[in-house]
Design an enzyme around this catalytic site. Sequence first.
Site, PDB file in Angstrom:
ATOM      1  N   ASP A 170       0.812  -1.219   0.000  1.00 51.58           N
ATOM      2  CA  ASP A 170       0.000   0.000   0.000  1.00 51.58           C
ATOM      3  C   ASP A 170       0.846   1.270   0.000  1.00 51.58           C
ATOM      4  O   ASP A 170       2.076   1.215   0.110  1.00 51.58           O
ATOM      5  CB  ASP A 170      -0.971   0.002   1.199  1.00 51.58           C
ATOM      6  N   ASP A 176      -7.488  -2.593  14.135  1.00 53.22           N
ATOM      7  CA  ASP A 176      -8.889  -2.702  13.703  1.00 53.22           C
ATOM      8  C   ASP A 176      -9.112  -3.894  12.771  1.00 53.22           C
ATOM      9  O   ASP A 176     -10.175  -4.024  12.181  1.00 53.22           O
ATOM     10  CB  ASP A 176      -9.355  -1.391  13.041  1.00 53.22           C
ATOM     11  N   HIS A 203      -7.413  -4.627   9.986  1.00 50.54           N
ATOM     12  CA  HIS A 203      -7.091  -4.471   8.564  1.00 50.54           C
ATOM     13  C   HIS A 203      -5.832  -5.248   8.179  1.00 50.54           C
ATOM     14  O   HIS A 203      -4.947  -5.457   8.997  1.00 50.54           O
ATOM     15  CB  HIS A 203      -6.975  -2.989   8.160  1.00 50.54           C
ATOM     16  N   GLU A 211      -9.629  -1.607   5.261  1.00 52.53           N
ATOM     17  CA  GLU A 211     -10.301  -1.312   6.526  1.00 52.53           C
ATOM     18  C   GLU A 211     -11.593  -2.127   6.629  1.00 52.53           C
ATOM     19  O   GLU A 211     -12.057  -2.701   5.635  1.00 52.53           O
ATOM     20  CB  GLU A 211     -10.599   0.197   6.594  1.00 52.53           C
TER      21      GLU A 211
END
Length: 259
Positions: A66, A135, A137, A142
């Site tokens: 990313d 979280d 991811h 996400e």
Amino acid sequence: MAEVIIVPDAAAAGALVADEIASLIAADPEVVLGLATGSTPLPVYEALRPRLEGVDVSRVRGFALDEYVGIDPQHPESYRNVIRREVVEPLGLTPERIHTPNGALETIEHAGDDYERAIAAAGGVELQILGIGTDGHIGFNEPGSSFASSTRVKTLTEQTKRDNARFFDSIDQVPTHCITQGLGTILHARHLVLLAFGEGKAQAVAGAVEGPVTASVPGSAIQLHPRVSVVVDEAAASRLRFADYYRYTWENKPAWQGL
Ligand code: PGA
């Protein structure tokens, strides 16, 4: 299911994964590696360095997961620079062979498709290193990300921005958008190696490995992949229901199987 390997610390995880990567490079000097940024993969890159001394790595290829959208390419925390600083230079890889999604605004509309084409043209990723966000991811997929997603722009959650603020002067400087390999892209890699260390990752790891397969925990996509190694320390493993079974399995693993 994923093979879960509980190791004493991050250095042991780094050594284990670095052994695997070094043997992939020995078997195929043009191997395509899936690289990750963040703190988690650093022990792998550190452990790789001595293992690759004297090895010709000039033809190794790599794709990062990313990048931030719209970040100044000169910014030290652009993932292109992070990969250069933490992977390409220390390991002596060839910069032109190591790719990061292009976060430049001018070309962002087709940057995802361009990246997918480049990965496909390289023959796909052999081993993909993954961290996991608090979280849940993986990459920057996400919660809510489609399991079929390909490389595209996403909006970072507040929690991810808070987690990554440590790399910037303040949370306001963390970019709002990113471009990330999709869960579908990641699932195409031939071997997934997910690493996590520390208590802060325990819930995300439990959700990814043992929770229901749900887009609400993007890491749970690994349950759909036939070859996954999850390498965690005791703290990150502390919420795993079947931890004793994973230890037993690893202790009794036939030596010929490898990672
Ligand atoms: P970290 O990030 O390795 O810096 O904890 C992991 C991730 O966000 O995927």
